[in-house]
Design a protein around this motif. Sequence first.
Motif, PDB file in Angstrom:
ATOM      1  N   PRO A 175       0.801  -1.215   0.000  1.00  0.00           N
ATOM      2  CA  PRO A 175       0.000   0.000   0.000  1.00  0.00           C
ATOM      3  C   PRO A 175       0.832   1.262   0.000  1.00  0.00           C
ATOM      4  CG  PRO A 175       0.180  -0.826   2.227  1.00  0.00           C
ATOM      5  CD  PRO A 175       0.967  -1.775   1.340  1.00  0.00           C
ATOM      6  N   GLY A 176       2.173   1.135   0.038  1.00  0.00           N
ATOM      7  CA  GLY A 176       3.020   2.312   0.185  1.00  0.00           C
ATOM      8  C   GLY A 176       3.212   2.610   1.651  1.00  0.00           C
ATOM      9  N   PRO A 177       3.992   3.624   1.977  1.00  0.00           N
ATOM     10  CA  PRO A 177       4.318   3.910   3.367  1.00  0.00           C
ATOM     11  C   PRO A 177       3.103   4.311   4.165  1.00  0.00           C
ATOM     12  CG  PRO A 177       5.034   5.699   1.935  1.00  0.00           C
ATOM     13  CD  PRO A 177       4.590   4.580   1.048  1.00  0.00           C
ATOM     14  N   SER A 178       3.004   3.776   5.387  1.00  0.00           N
ATOM     15  CA  SER A 178       1.936   4.151   6.307  1.00  0.00           C
ATOM     16  C   SER A 178       2.541   4.991   7.408  1.00  0.00           C
ATOM     17  CB  SER A 178       1.284   2.903   6.915  1.00  0.00           C
ATOM     18  OG  SER A 178       0.785   2.065   5.910  1.00  0.00           O
ATOM     19  N   GLU A 179       1.886   6.067   7.749  1.00  0.00           N
ATOM     20  CA  GLU A 179       2.429   6.937   8.774  1.00  0.00           C
ATOM     21  C   GLU A 179       1.311   7.413   9.685  1.00  0.00           C
ATOM     22  OE1 GLU A 179       4.938  10.004   7.372  1.00  0.00           O
ATOM     23  OE2 GLU A 179       6.018   8.733   5.987  1.00  0.00           O
ATOM     24  N   THR A 180       1.373   7.013  10.950  1.00  0.00           N
ATOM     25  CA  THR A 180       0.438   7.467  11.957  1.00  0.00           C
ATOM     26  C   THR A 180       1.236   7.801  13.196  1.00  0.00           C
ATOM     27  OG1 THR A 180       0.103   5.190  12.729  1.00  0.00           O
ATOM     28  CG2 THR A 180      -1.458   6.046  11.122  1.00  0.00           C
ATOM     29  N   PRO A 181       0.765   8.705  14.053  1.00  0.00           N
ATOM     30  CA  PRO A 181       1.542   9.110  15.216  1.00  0.00           C
ATOM     31  C   PRO A 181       1.773   7.959  16.175  1.00  0.00           C
ATOM     32  CG  PRO A 181      -0.237  10.668  14.760  1.00  0.00           C
ATOM     33  CD  PRO A 181      -0.478   9.465  13.901  1.00  0.00           C
ATOM     34  N   SER A 182       2.960   7.930  16.807  1.00  0.00           N
ATOM     35  CA  SER A 182       3.258   6.959  17.848  1.00  0.00           C
ATOM     36  C   SER A 182       2.430   7.267  19.080  1.00  0.00           C
ATOM     37  CB  SER A 182       4.749   7.027  18.207  1.00  0.00           C
ATOM     38  OG  SER A 182       4.990   6.367  19.413  1.00  0.00           O
ATOM     39  N   GLU A 183       1.937   6.211  19.727  1.00  0.00           N
ATOM     40  CA  GLU A 183       1.123   6.414  20.920  1.00  0.00           C
ATOM     41  C   GLU A 183       1.911   7.055  22.040  1.00  0.00           C
ATOM     42  OE1 GLU A 183      -0.372   2.614  21.879  1.00  0.00           O
ATOM     43  OE2 GLU A 183      -1.817   2.532  20.263  1.00  0.00           O
ATOM     44  N   THR A 184       3.241   6.836  22.061  1.00  0.00           N
ATOM     45  CA  THR A 184       4.061   7.366  23.145  1.00  0.00           C
ATOM     46  C   THR A 184       4.804   8.625  22.731  1.00  0.00           C
ATOM     47  OG1 THR A 184       5.877   5.930  22.453  1.00  0.00           O
ATOM     48  CG2 THR A 184       4.402   5.102  24.151  1.00  0.00           C
ATOM     49  N   GLU A 185       4.512   9.132  21.542  1.00  0.00           N
ATOM     50  CA  GLU A 185       5.202  10.316  21.055  1.00  0.00           C
ATOM     51  C   GLU A 185       4.735  11.538  21.821  1.00  0.00           C
ATOM     52  OE1 GLU A 185       5.940  12.216  16.655  1.00  0.00           O
ATOM     53  OE2 GLU A 185       5.047  10.244  16.876  1.00  0.00           O
ATOM     54  N   ALA A 186       5.590  12.580  21.852  1.00  0.00           N
ATOM     55  CA  ALA A 186       5.209  13.822  22.516  1.00  0.00           C
ATOM     56  C   ALA A 186       3.972  14.396  21.828  1.00  0.00           C
ATOM     57  CB  ALA A 186       6.356  14.822  22.444  1.00  0.00           C
ATOM     58  N   PRO A 187       3.132  15.132  22.567  1.00  0.00           N
ATOM     59  CA  PRO A 187       1.928  15.705  21.980  1.00  0.00           C
ATOM     60  C   PRO A 187       2.266  16.595  20.796  1.00  0.00           C
ATOM     61  CG  PRO A 187       1.939  15.965  24.375  1.00  0.00           C
ATOM     62  CD  PRO A 187       3.285  15.458  23.987  1.00  0.00           C
ATOM     63  N   ALA A 188       1.353  16.655  19.828  1.00  0.00           N
ATOM     64  CA  ALA A 188       1.574  17.516  18.670  1.00  0.00           C
ATOM     65  C   ALA A 188       1.632  18.970  19.115  1.00  0.00           C
ATOM     66  CB  ALA A 188       0.420  17.336  17.675  1.00  0.00           C
ATOM     67  N   PRO A 189       2.517  19.775  18.536  1.00  0.00           N
ATOM     68  CA  PRO A 189       2.614  21.171  18.923  1.00  0.00           C
ATOM     69  C   PRO A 189       1.318  21.920  18.662  1.00  0.00           C
ATOM     70  CG  PRO A 189       4.488  20.494  17.566  1.00  0.00           C
ATOM     71  CD  PRO A 189       3.481  19.392  17.521  1.00  0.00           C
ATOM     72  N   ALA A 190       1.068  22.914  19.486  1.00  0.00           N
ATOM     73  CA  ALA A 190      -0.110  23.736  19.291  1.00  0.00           C
ATOM     74  C   ALA A 190       0.031  24.526  17.994  1.00  0.00           C
ATOM     75  CB  ALA A 190      -0.279  24.701  20.474  1.00  0.00           C
ATOM     76  N   ALA A 191      -1.050  24.638  17.233  1.00  0.00           N
ATOM     77  CA  ALA A 191      -1.006  25.367  15.975  1.00  0.00           C
ATOM     78  C   ALA A 191      -0.816  26.854  16.236  1.00  0.00           C
ATOM     79  CB  ALA A 191      -2.301  25.121  15.200  1.00  0.00           C
ATOM     80  N   THR A 192       0.004  27.488  15.408  1.00  0.00           N
ATOM     81  CA  THR A 192       0.230  28.918  15.589  1.00  0.00           C
ATOM     82  C   THR A 192      -0.263  29.727  14.396  1.00  0.00           C
ATOM     83  OG1 THR A 192       2.385  28.886  14.527  1.00  0.00           O
ATOM     84  CG2 THR A 192       2.321  28.396  16.876  1.00  0.00           C
ATOM     85  N   GLY A 193      -0.358  29.096  13.227  1.00  0.00           N
ATOM     86  CA  GLY A 193      -0.764  29.812  12.042  1.00  0.00           C
ATOM     87  C   GLY A 193       0.346  30.633  11.427  1.00  0.00           C
ATOM     88  N   ASP A 194       1.529  30.637  12.004  1.00  0.00           N
ATOM     89  CA  ASP A 194       2.653  31.400  11.503  1.00  0.00           C
ATOM     90  C   ASP A 194       3.488  30.545  10.560  1.00  0.00           C
ATOM     91  OD1 ASP A 194       5.790  32.133  12.085  1.00  0.00           O
ATOM     92  OD2 ASP A 194       4.506  33.887  11.901  1.00  0.00           O
ATOM     93  N   ALA A 195       3.883  31.117   9.410  1.00  0.00           N
ATOM     94  CA  ALA A 195       4.597  30.338   8.398  1.00  0.00           C
ATOM     95  C   ALA A 195       5.928  29.823   8.921  1.00  0.00           C
ATOM     96  CB  ALA A 195       4.812  31.193   7.154  1.00  0.00           C
ATOM     97  N   LEU A 196       6.638  30.624   9.700  1.00  0.00           N
ATOM     98  CA  LEU A 196       7.934  30.198  10.222  1.00  0.00           C
ATOM     99  C   LEU A 196       7.782  28.995  11.143  1.00  0.00           C
ATOM    100  CD1 LEU A 196      10.929  32.268  11.257  1.00  0.00           C
ATOM    101  CD2 LEU A 196       9.941  30.825  13.029  1.00  0.00           C
ATOM    102  N   ILE A 197       6.794  29.041  12.034  1.00  0.00           N
ATOM    103  CA  ILE A 197       6.581  27.923  12.955  1.00  0.00           C
ATOM    104  C   ILE A 197       6.033  26.714  12.213  1.00  0.00           C
ATOM    105  CG2 ILE A 197       5.337  27.167  14.997  1.00  0.00           C
ATOM    106  CD1 ILE A 197       7.616  29.197  15.492  1.00  0.00           C
ATOM    107  N   ASP A 198       5.162  26.948  11.236  1.00  0.00           N
ATOM    108  CA  ASP A 198       4.652  25.833  10.438  1.00  0.00           C
ATOM    109  C   ASP A 198       5.791  25.090   9.751  1.00  0.00           C
ATOM    110  OD1 ASP A 198       2.120  26.522  11.185  1.00  0.00           O
ATOM    111  OD2 ASP A 198       1.609  27.545   9.310  1.00  0.00           O
ATOM    112  N   GLN A 199       6.765  25.841   9.245  1.00  0.00           N
ATOM    113  CA  GLN A 199       7.899  25.202   8.578  1.00  0.00           C
ATOM    114  C   GLN A 199       8.777  24.472   9.587  1.00  0.00           C
ATOM    115  OE1 GLN A 199      10.232  27.778   6.044  1.00  0.00           O
ATOM    116  NE2 GLN A 199      11.831  26.246   5.776  1.00  0.00           N
TER     117      GLN A 199
END
Length: 316
Positions: A175-199
């Motif tokens: 099926p090609g590469p599968s990518e889902t978050p690890s259960e033990t991974e750090a929480p996803a960063p809070a969205a900022t809407g800023d291009a620099l932080i998004d990058q």
Amino acid sequence: MGGWRDIGLRALLLAAPLLMSGAAAALEMPAAARLLSERILPLDSYDLPVGVFDGSAVPSRVFEGRVARRSWRIDGSAATTLQLLQPLRDQLRAAGYVVIFDCAAHDCGGFDFRYGTDVAEAPQMHVDLGNYRFVSAIRGADEALSLLISRTGSSAYIQEIHVSPPSREEEATAPGPSETPSETEAPAPAATGDALIDQLVADGHVVLPDLDFGTGAGALGSGPFASLEKLAGFLQANPDYRIMLVGHTDSVGALEGNLTLSRQRAEAVRDRLLGLYGLDMNRVSAEGVGYLAPVASNLTAEGRNKNRRVEAVLLP
């Protein structure tokens, strides 16, 4: 590489024939190791390093098949890279692998070796250019495995890349590469809407574009600098993340002087962040790599200007 652990029932069913045959057996990692990333391609290729950087490239041998890339982090361990490597290397030999290449940091080729090999992006893998070990091993004609181990601060990182023959079921239904978050991974960063932080979040690193340094000087201008304000806001909103500030120069002058200048500039940015925004000093580090990681040609004024920069690298 995207960080993910739960590859789903379909992928597990596809892997079952390999697991039963032993072809996809993974090494047993230290008990404290936490899986950060896992990426499995049923049919792909991997350039297995087989020698030190030779001045132009890292010698390699191409293996094709089922390629599994995984990385782990061990927090709070005082073990050296060799202490971590030794039991894994013993497992390889006990499983019938032949170690064909084994090196440490500068003996591998230092910076050039690390950036000439397949390494997961931060924060899934972090490599200290002066403190890492690498091993390549093969079993039979079509199975290969490499290990990359490094330390930074109180954490250690392990990367394993394993190539094994794909099953017919996998080849037919890949099926090609599968990518889902690890259960033990750090929480996803809070969205900022800023291009620099998004990058920064998307790529793992970003150039801080508005910084101002005097020619040949390590002191940061008076500012204010919008990039530092955005970076500080991101760190304050995401306490599970750290950053490393990395200074870069053009190729004018000797390497030693450029390494010093690039480090001074990164440290100046770090001092400004800590002084203005009251950030925890343990969450912001600084290093310099001189002209060793250009993003453009140093043969033109435009290219040299692009190479003079400070980047923020996202760490877990």
